[in-house]
Design a protein around this motif. Structure first.
Motif, short mmCIF file in Angstrom:
data_model
loop_
_atom_site.label_atom_id
_atom_site.label_comp_id
_atom_site.label_asym_id
_atom_site.label_seq_id
_atom_site.Cartn_x
_atom_site.Cartn_y
_atom_site.Cartn_z
N ASP A 139 0.82 -1.21 0.00
CA ASP A 139 0.00 0.00 0.00
C ASP A 139 0.85 1.26 0.00
O ASP A 139 0.33 2.37 -0.04
CB ASP A 139 -0.92 0.02 1.23
CG ASP A 139 -2.01 -1.04 1.16
OD1 ASP A 139 -2.44 -1.35 0.03
OD2 ASP A 139 -2.41 -1.55 2.21
N ASP A 140 2.18 1.08 0.07
CA ASP A 140 3.09 2.22 0.16
C ASP A 140 4.17 2.07 -0.90
O ASP A 140 5.26 1.57 -0.63
CB ASP A 140 3.69 2.30 1.56
CG ASP A 140 4.45 3.60 1.81
OD1 ASP A 140 4.09 4.62 1.19
OD2 ASP A 140 5.39 3.59 2.62
N ILE A 141 3.88 2.49 -2.12
CA ILE A 141 4.84 2.40 -3.22
C ILE A 141 5.78 3.60 -3.15
O ILE A 141 5.34 4.75 -3.24
CB ILE A 141 4.13 2.35 -4.58
CG1 ILE A 141 3.20 1.13 -4.66
CG2 ILE A 141 5.15 2.31 -5.71
CD1 ILE A 141 2.39 1.06 -5.94
N ARG A 187 -3.88 5.33 -7.35
CA ARG A 187 -3.12 5.06 -6.13
C ARG A 187 -2.02 6.12 -5.99
O ARG A 187 -1.53 6.67 -6.97
CB ARG A 187 -2.48 3.68 -6.17
CG ARG A 187 -3.42 2.50 -5.98
CD ARG A 187 -3.91 2.40 -4.54
NE ARG A 187 -4.77 1.25 -4.34
CZ ARG A 187 -4.37 0.11 -3.74
NH1 ARG A 187 -3.14 -0.01 -3.31
NH2 ARG A 187 -5.23 -0.89 -3.58
N SER A 188 -1.60 6.37 -4.74
CA SER A 188 -0.51 7.30 -4.49
C SER A 188 0.84 6.60 -4.66
O SER A 188 0.99 5.44 -4.25
CB SER A 188 -0.60 7.88 -3.08
OG SER A 188 -1.74 8.70 -2.94
N VAL A 189 1.78 7.31 -5.27
CA VAL A 189 3.15 6.83 -5.40
C VAL A 189 4.06 7.92 -4.85
O VAL A 189 3.90 9.10 -5.17
CB VAL A 189 3.51 6.52 -6.87
CG1 VAL A 189 5.00 6.20 -7.01
CG2 VAL A 189 2.66 5.37 -7.40
N LYS A 190 5.02 7.53 -4.02
CA LYS A 190 5.95 8.50 -3.42
C LYS A 190 7.29 8.44 -4.13
O LYS A 190 7.85 7.36 -4.33
CB LYS A 190 6.14 8.19 -1.94
CG LYS A 190 4.88 8.33 -1.09
CD LYS A 190 5.14 7.88 0.33
CE LYS A 190 3.88 7.97 1.19
NZ LYS A 190 4.11 7.42 2.55
N VAL A 191 7.79 9.61 -4.49
CA VAL A 191 9.14 9.73 -5.04
C VAL A 191 10.00 10.34 -3.95
O VAL A 191 9.75 11.45 -3.49
CB VAL A 191 9.16 10.62 -6.31
CG1 VAL A 191 10.59 10.74 -6.84
CG2 VAL A 191 8.25 10.04 -7.38
N ARG A 192 11.01 9.61 -3.49
CA ARG A 192 11.77 10.04 -2.32
C ARG A 192 12.99 10.89 -2.68
O ARG A 192 13.44 10.90 -3.82
CB ARG A 192 12.20 8.84 -1.49
CG ARG A 192 13.04 7.82 -2.20
CD ARG A 192 13.22 6.59 -1.34
NE ARG A 192 13.74 5.47 -2.11
CZ ARG A 192 13.61 4.19 -1.75
NH1 ARG A 192 12.98 3.89 -0.64
NH2 ARG A 192 14.09 3.24 -2.50
N ALA A 193 13.53 11.55 -1.66
CA ALA A 193 14.59 12.54 -1.85
C ALA A 193 15.99 11.97 -1.65
O ALA A 193 16.97 12.73 -1.67
CB ALA A 193 14.39 13.71 -0.90
N ASN A 194 16.13 10.65 -1.48
CA ASN A 194 17.42 10.05 -1.14
C ASN A 194 18.58 10.53 -2.01
O ASN A 194 19.69 10.75 -1.52
CB ASN A 194 17.33 8.53 -1.24
CG ASN A 194 16.39 7.95 -0.21
OD1 ASN A 194 15.36 8.55 0.10
ND2 ASN A 194 16.70 6.78 0.31
N TYR A 208 10.49 10.27 3.82
CA TYR A 208 10.97 10.02 2.45
C TYR A 208 11.27 11.29 1.67
O TYR A 208 12.04 11.28 0.71
CB TYR A 208 9.94 9.19 1.68
CG TYR A 208 8.73 9.98 1.24
CD1 TYR A 208 8.65 10.52 -0.04
CD2 TYR A 208 7.66 10.22 2.11
CE1 TYR A 208 7.57 11.27 -0.44
CE2 TYR A 208 6.57 10.97 1.71
CZ TYR A 208 6.52 11.49 0.44
OH TYR A 208 5.45 12.24 0.04
N ASN A 209 10.65 12.43 2.07
CA ASN A 209 10.79 13.66 1.28
C ASN A 209 11.55 14.76 2.02
O ASN A 209 11.36 15.94 1.75
CB ASN A 209 9.41 14.17 0.87
CG ASN A 209 8.52 14.52 2.07
OD1 ASN A 209 8.76 14.08 3.19
ND2 ASN A 209 7.50 15.33 1.83
N GLN A 210 12.42 14.37 2.95
CA GLN A 210 13.15 15.37 3.73
C GLN A 210 14.67 15.20 3.62
O GLN A 210 15.17 14.08 3.50
CB GLN A 210 12.75 15.29 5.21
CG GLN A 210 11.34 15.76 5.49
CD GLN A 210 11.01 15.77 6.96
OE1 GLN A 210 11.65 15.08 7.76
NE2 GLN A 210 10.00 16.55 7.33
#
Length: 222
Positions: free
Chosen positions: A33-35, A84-91, A128-130
């Motif tokens: 549920d958390d892509i 669905r929500s998809v998160k693009v992270r800042a890594n 994920y976005n910080q």
């Protein structure tokens, strides 16, 4: 004899009807549920978490892989679609940066405050976005880490689509010779994909306020 034929025909018809089933519509199956994917990812990276119940091909639309934050994607398999929500992270924005700092003078031009050799290590944040900006950076003149933001510990950069912010801060800035505590806020936070394919923070503005007056500091990164 004729009666037996009719009985046979009816039996075959019943058998055929009982064997005929309506096709089951395809449904989308999500492995999580958390892509979450990295900057610069592709549809293939997202679709590894999604399949169709009948094995049909799944496609995805609506994701900007150059933008950190939560985005709404549309997944489709056959005639079935689902959002669905998809998160693009800042890594990929964390790491060591060389930087130049400058201040806007009365002529509207930026006057340099640093030369070559300064560097700053940006760390991953708690979400994920910080990105965490430490209060200290390496100074080539003193050959040591210097506190740019007095006793702050670290500022948090949060990236959510086109919304970008850094924690407001009150204190003394290393480059400000007055040594007066001022209120600082941040603006114009920029990051982008570089020519080598990597991602980097490229610049931001730092604005202080004291007695109704403002100073504008520009930080540019490599």
């Amino acid at each position: 004899m004729r009666r037996h034929v009719w009985i046979f025909v009816v039996a075959v018809a019943v058998l055929m009807l009982s064997c005929h089933k309506e096709p089951v519509p395809s449904s989308l199956v999500f492995a999580t549920d958390d892509i979450v994917v990295d900057l610069g990812a592709t549809d293939a990276d997202v679709l590894q978490y999604v399949s169709a119940s009948d094995g049909a091909e799944v496609t995805v639309q609506g994701i900007d892989y150059n933008l950190v934050g939560k985005q709404e994607a549309v997944f489709t398999a056959g005639n079935v679609s689902e959002k669905r929500s998809v998160k693009v992270r800042a890594n990929r924005l964390a790491g060591r940066y060389s930087f130049m700092a400058s201040i806007l003078d009365i002529d509207g031009l930026y006057y340099p405050l640093t030369g070559e050799g300064w560097y700053w290590d940006f760390a991953l944040g708690n979400t994920y976005n910080q990105i965490i900006i430490p209060d200290s950076a390496y100074c080539p003149y003193s050959y040591r880490m210097e506190h740019l933001f007095e006793d702050q510990g670290g500022l948090t950069m949060t990236l959510e689509g086109e919304s970008r912010s850094i924690t407001p801060w009150r204190g003394k800035l290393y480059f400000n010779v007055s040594y007066i505590k001022k209120d600082f806020e941040f603006d114009s936070i920029q990051y982008a994909r570089q020519s080598n394919g990597e991602y980097a923070i490229t610049s931001f503005l730092m604005i202080d306020t004291y007695n109704g007056k403002h100073n504008y500091y520009k930080f540019e990164f490599e």
